[in-house]
Design a protein around this motif. Structure first.
Motif, PDB file in Angstrom:
ATOM      1  N   ILE A 228     -74.325 -11.334  11.847  1.00 16.17           N
ATOM      2  CA  ILE A 228     -73.001 -11.876  11.567  1.00 16.17           C
ATOM      3  C   ILE A 228     -72.162 -10.809  10.872  1.00 16.17           C
ATOM      4  CG2 ILE A 228     -71.703 -13.632  10.296  1.00 16.17           C
ATOM      5  CD1 ILE A 228     -74.259 -15.357  10.365  1.00 16.17           C
ATOM      6  N   TYR A 229     -70.973 -10.566  11.416  1.00 14.62           N
ATOM      7  CA  TYR A 229     -70.053  -9.676  10.703  1.00 14.62           C
ATOM      8  C   TYR A 229     -69.315 -10.520   9.667  1.00 14.62           C
ATOM      9  CZ  TYR A 229     -66.257  -6.646   9.392  1.00 14.62           C
ATOM     10  OH  TYR A 229     -65.387  -5.899   8.638  1.00 14.62           O
ATOM     11  N   ARG A 230     -69.415 -10.134   8.407  1.00 19.97           N
ATOM     12  CA  ARG A 230     -68.916 -10.980   7.324  1.00 19.97           C
ATOM     13  C   ARG A 230     -67.652 -10.454   6.645  1.00 19.97           C
ATOM     14  NH1 ARG A 230     -72.349 -14.950   6.280  1.00 19.97           N
ATOM     15  NH2 ARG A 230     -74.498 -14.795   7.007  1.00 19.97           N
ATOM     16  N   GLY A 231     -67.493  -9.134   6.575  1.00 19.69           N
ATOM     17  CA  GLY A 231     -66.386  -8.594   5.801  1.00 19.69           C
ATOM     18  C   GLY A 231     -66.650  -8.780   4.312  1.00 19.69           C
ATOM     19  N   GLU A 232     -65.712  -8.389   3.504  1.00 15.97           N
ATOM     20  CA  GLU A 232     -65.864  -8.522   2.059  1.00 15.97           C
ATOM     21  C   GLU A 232     -65.757  -9.993   1.656  1.00 15.97           C
ATOM     22  OE1 GLU A 232     -66.642  -7.559  -1.762  1.00 15.97           O
ATOM     23  OE2 GLU A 232     -66.692  -6.212  -0.028  1.00 15.97           O
ATOM     24  N   GLY A 233     -66.782 -10.502   0.985  1.00 15.79           N
ATOM     25  CA  GLY A 233     -66.748 -11.877   0.503  1.00 15.79           C
ATOM     26  C   GLY A 233     -67.020 -12.931   1.563  1.00 15.79           C
ATOM     27  N   ASN A 234     -67.436 -12.514   2.774  1.00 17.23           N
ATOM     28  CA  ASN A 234     -67.765 -13.442   3.863  1.00 17.23           C
ATOM     29  C   ASN A 234     -66.520 -14.144   4.414  1.00 17.23           C
ATOM     30  OD1 ASN A 234     -69.757 -14.602   5.598  1.00 17.23           O
ATOM     31  ND2 ASN A 234     -69.762 -16.482   4.411  1.00 17.23           N
ATOM     32  N   PHE A 235     -65.356 -13.529   4.262  1.00 18.24           N
ATOM     33  CA  PHE A 235     -64.121 -14.190   4.666  1.00 18.24           C
ATOM     34  C   PHE A 235     -63.601 -13.708   6.015  1.00 18.24           C
ATOM     35  CE2 PHE A 235     -63.236 -14.504  -0.160  1.00 18.24           C
ATOM     36  CZ  PHE A 235     -64.108 -15.590  -0.260  1.00 18.24           C
ATOM     37  N   SER A 236     -64.366 -12.897   6.720  1.00 16.81           N
ATOM     38  CA  SER A 236     -63.902 -12.439   8.026  1.00 16.81           C
ATOM     39  C   SER A 236     -63.798 -13.623   8.989  1.00 16.81           C
ATOM     40  CB  SER A 236     -64.862 -11.407   8.614  1.00 16.81           C
ATOM     41  OG  SER A 236     -66.063 -12.015   9.023  1.00 16.81           O
ATOM     42  N   GLY A 237     -62.897 -13.513   9.944  1.00 16.85           N
ATOM     43  CA  GLY A 237     -62.786 -14.545  10.973  1.00 16.85           C
ATOM     44  C   GLY A 237     -61.830 -15.671  10.660  1.00 16.85           C
ATOM     45  N   GLU A 238     -61.167 -15.643   9.488  1.00 19.68           N
ATOM     46  CA  GLU A 238     -60.264 -16.744   9.128  1.00 19.68           C
ATOM     47  C   GLU A 238     -58.934 -16.602   9.866  1.00 19.68           C
ATOM     48  OE1 GLU A 238     -60.789 -19.474   7.467  1.00 19.68           O
ATOM     49  OE2 GLU A 238     -62.881 -18.979   7.091  1.00 19.68           O
ATOM     50  N   ILE A 239     -59.035 -16.614  11.171  1.00 22.75           N
ATOM     51  CA  ILE A 239     -57.862 -16.383  12.008  1.00 22.75           C
ATOM     52  C   ILE A 239     -56.852 -17.530  11.926  1.00 22.75           C
ATOM     53  CG2 ILE A 239     -58.799 -17.424  14.130  1.00 22.75           C
ATOM     54  CD1 ILE A 239     -57.594 -14.962  15.607  1.00 22.75           C
ATOM     55  N   GLY A 240     -57.301 -18.698  11.500  1.00 22.76           N
ATOM     56  CA  GLY A 240     -56.399 -19.834  11.367  1.00 22.76           C
ATOM     57  C   GLY A 240     -55.297 -19.607  10.355  1.00 22.76           C
ATOM     58  N   HIS A 241     -55.514 -18.632   9.458  1.00 20.06           N
ATOM     59  CA  HIS A 241     -54.505 -18.353   8.431  1.00 20.06           C
ATOM     60  C   HIS A 241     -53.734 -17.069   8.711  1.00 20.06           C
ATOM     61  CE1 HIS A 241     -55.630 -21.794   6.068  1.00 20.06           C
ATOM     62  NE2 HIS A 241     -56.896 -21.464   6.197  1.00 20.06           N
ATOM     63  N   THR A 242     -53.809 -16.584   9.966  1.00 19.53           N
ATOM     64  CA  THR A 242     -52.867 -15.545  10.363  1.00 19.53           C
ATOM     65  C   THR A 242     -51.517 -16.230  10.603  1.00 19.53           C
ATOM     66  OG1 THR A 242     -53.577 -15.802  12.668  1.00 19.53           O
ATOM     67  CG2 THR A 242     -54.615 -14.048  11.390  1.00 19.53           C
ATOM     68  N   ILE A 243     -50.461 -15.588  10.197  1.00 18.44           N
ATOM     69  CA  ILE A 243     -49.136 -16.204  10.264  1.00 18.44           C
ATOM     70  C   ILE A 243     -48.493 -15.910  11.618  1.00 18.44           C
ATOM     71  CG2 ILE A 243     -46.821 -16.229   9.252  1.00 18.44           C
ATOM     72  CD1 ILE A 243     -48.154 -15.531   6.567  1.00 18.44           C
ATOM     73  N   VAL A 244     -48.126 -16.965  12.341  1.00 18.46           N
ATOM     74  CA  VAL A 244     -47.480 -16.800  13.640  1.00 18.46           C
ATOM     75  C   VAL A 244     -45.986 -17.132  13.575  1.00 18.46           C
ATOM     76  CG1 VAL A 244     -49.595 -17.176  14.951  1.00 18.46           C
ATOM     77  CG2 VAL A 244     -48.171 -19.144  14.348  1.00 18.46           C
ATOM     78  N   ASP A 245     -45.578 -17.769  12.478  1.00 16.36           N
ATOM     79  CA  ASP A 245     -44.160 -18.073  12.297  1.00 16.36           C
ATOM     80  C   ASP A 245     -43.878 -18.188  10.793  1.00 16.36           C
ATOM     81  OD1 ASP A 245     -41.561 -18.927  12.228  1.00 16.36           O
ATOM     82  OD2 ASP A 245     -41.897 -20.816  13.297  1.00 16.36           O
ATOM     83  N   PRO A 246     -43.294 -17.142  10.195  1.00 19.47           N
ATOM     84  CA  PRO A 246     -43.067 -17.176   8.735  1.00 19.47           C
ATOM     85  C   PRO A 246     -42.099 -18.267   8.305  1.00 19.47           C
ATOM     86  CG  PRO A 246     -41.957 -15.290   9.742  1.00 19.47           C
ATOM     87  CD  PRO A 246     -42.823 -15.895  10.800  1.00 19.47           C
ATOM     88  N   TYR A 247     -41.381 -18.867   9.273  1.00 16.92           N
ATOM     89  CA  TYR A 247     -40.456 -19.956   8.965  1.00 16.92           C
ATOM     90  C   TYR A 247     -41.028 -21.303   9.423  1.00 16.92           C
ATOM     91  CZ  TYR A 247     -37.436 -15.916   8.491  1.00 16.92           C
ATOM     92  OH  TYR A 247     -36.908 -14.699   8.119  1.00 16.92           O
ATOM     93  N   GLY A 248     -42.337 -21.328   9.695  1.00 20.29           N
ATOM     94  CA  GLY A 248     -42.986 -22.540  10.163  1.00 20.29           C
ATOM     95  C   GLY A 248     -43.282 -23.511   9.044  1.00 20.29           C
ATOM     96  N   ILE A 249     -44.107 -24.522   9.357  1.00 17.64           N
ATOM     97  CA  ILE A 249     -44.391 -25.568   8.366  1.00 17.64           C
ATOM     98  C   ILE A 249     -45.398 -25.076   7.330  1.00 17.64           C
ATOM     99  CG2 ILE A 249     -43.885 -27.378  10.039  1.00 17.64           C
ATOM    100  CD1 ILE A 249     -46.877 -27.940  10.186  1.00 17.64           C
ATOM    101  N   TYR A 250     -45.445 -25.780   6.226  1.00 14.61           N
ATOM    102  CA  TYR A 250     -46.317 -25.409   5.100  1.00 14.61           C
ATOM    103  C   TYR A 250     -47.783 -25.641   5.442  1.00 14.61           C
ATOM    104  CZ  TYR A 250     -48.409 -25.439   0.440  1.00 14.61           C
ATOM    105  OH  TYR A 250     -49.198 -25.178  -0.640  1.00 14.61           O
ATOM    106  N   CYS A 251     -48.616 -24.685   5.082  1.00 11.52           N
ATOM    107  CA  CYS A 251     -50.078 -24.796   5.241  1.00 11.52           C
ATOM    108  C   CYS A 251     -50.700 -24.967   3.859  1.00 11.52           C
ATOM    109  CB  CYS A 251     -50.620 -23.535   5.915  1.00 11.52           C
ATOM    110  SG  CYS A 251     -52.424 -23.507   6.106  1.00 11.52           S
TER     111      CYS A 251
END
Length: 389
Positions: A228-251
């Motif tokens: 498993i590729y983990r990155g620092e702190g095992n947080f790799s792969g959190e693609i759901g929190h990449t921003i696709v619209d900075p003016y979009g709805i609140y997450c």
């Protein structure tokens, strides 16, 4: 440069031989020595120690080209048990895996996690009930691994954040170890499912596999050469929190316009409720199949963003295989087909022929399998007998 001490080398060699017998057995002492480049004496001593620990057993087979019986070694499937647990939004899954990777017990229990302490007690009590009912010897159990969605610090077993359960800074490993008495590991569910998916084949042809999960959240996991590729702190792969619209709805993560706000179940239902009183994905999907315009608009947008996600993962990681998972994929085949169709025009042309794209094969038990498997992998890598080998 670090110099490995004698104890480290012994431990490494014991792990190497045990892993070889698990993966390639039946196998002879001579073949073990040849493949590991050990002396026949060293290989024989390690095999003897594994026999003494009851982790392997002998079988007599006809030797090729000689026509007489020879001694080979295979894993003792009943020697070690590992426990995999998945915490989902509406149920708990618990599986007991033997030493050759077979689930000998698998239970799905209706349960909606709220308080972490209560959830830990529920899991521990159910593990204890299974052990008593199945008459399992405690000494055979080498550990428990729990998989759940969220930001998990796998080295400490702490949950930094699980938005699905609204858990923050929960020392899950510590809590469950105190309750169960077993060694405990905690990891992100998608990473564990990806591990199970990668190891479905006895000899995986692909070196790099990416899994993308579309469901209560959006995430990805990368397996490269079996790890498993983990990155620092095992947080790799959190693609759901990449921003696709900075003016979009609140997450709930604190940003605006995160990818998951266009695909994840919670946000799809919130969007649907602006038009119709919708309480479940089944209701939304029923309206979609009836081609009700509001439902089509919502899911078509999600499908487009899913295809974009696949393109982005392929461009970033260049994997051999991309596997789609999560309830949106596994429960609604028509949505999966639409995503695959959308990908034909969405994937960047230079990479279209470089990877295989498919749906998960592990199904609803993938997290449990990956969790139990990860316990066994840790056991094999850290095994050490305090004796001369």
């Amino acid at each position: 440069m670090k110099i490995k001490n004698q104890d480290f080398l012994k431990r490494e060699n014991q792990s190497l031989v045990l892993e070889m017998i698990l993966n390639d057995g039946p196998i002879s002492r001579a073949k073990i020595a040849k493949r590991t480049l050990m002396s026949p004496t060293s290989a024989s001593r390690i095999v003897a120690s594994l026999l003494d620990e009851d982790l392997i057993r002998e079988v007599n087979l006809m030797s090729e080209g000689i026509g007489r019986k020879a001694t080979y070694f295979i894993p003792n499937e009943n020697s070690v048990l590992s426990i995999g647990v998945e915490i989902d939004q509406k149920d708990i899954r618990i599986g007991f895996m033997n030493f050759v990777g077979k689930l000998i017990v698998l239970e799905h229990i209706d349960y909606e996690p709220t308080d972490p302490g209560e959830t830990v007690r529920f899991i521990s009590n159910n593990i204890r009930e299974i052990i008593e009912r199945e008459n399992i010897t405690l000494e055979r159990i080498v550990g428990v691994c729990v998989g759940l969605p969220g930001l998990i610090q796998n080295e400490t077993g702490n949950i930094k954040l699980s938005a699905q359960f609204d858990w923050k800074q929960v020392p899950l490993k510590e809590l469950l170890q105190e309750q169960s008495g077993f060694q405990v590991f905690v990891d992100n569910e998608l990473k564990l499912k990806a591990l199970a998916e990668y190891n479905m084949e006895a000899d995986p042809e692909h070196e790099t596999m990416a899994m993308i999960g579309f469901g209560s959240g959006v995430g990805s996991a990368l397996i490269t050469k079996g790890e498993i590729y983990r990155g620092e702190g095992n947080f790799s792969g959190e693609i759901g929190h990449t921003i696709v619209d900075p003016y979009g709805i609140y997450c709930p993560c604190g940003n605006f316009g995160c990818l998951q706000t266009y695909i994840a179940e919670k946000f799809l239902l919130e969007e649907a409720s602006k038009t119709m009183p919708v309480n479940s994905m089944d209701q939304l999907f029923t309206a979609y199949k009836k081609e009700e315009k509001w439902a089509v608009n919502i899911l078509d947008k999600a499908i487009t963003y899913a295809a974009i996600t696949i393109n982005n993962v392929v461009c970033m990681y260049n994997p051999d295989t991309v596997v789609l998972a999560g309830c949106l994929i596994e429960d609604y085949p028509e949505v999966t087909e639409r995503i695959l169709e959308k990908c034909k025009n969405q994937i960047w042309t230079p990479v279209t022929q470089t990877f295989q794209l498919r749906k998960t094969k592990t199904g609803v038990d993938g997290v449990v399998v990956g969790a139990a498997m990860s316990v066994q992998r840790h056991f094999i890598k850290t095994i050490y007998f305090n004796r001369e080998v």
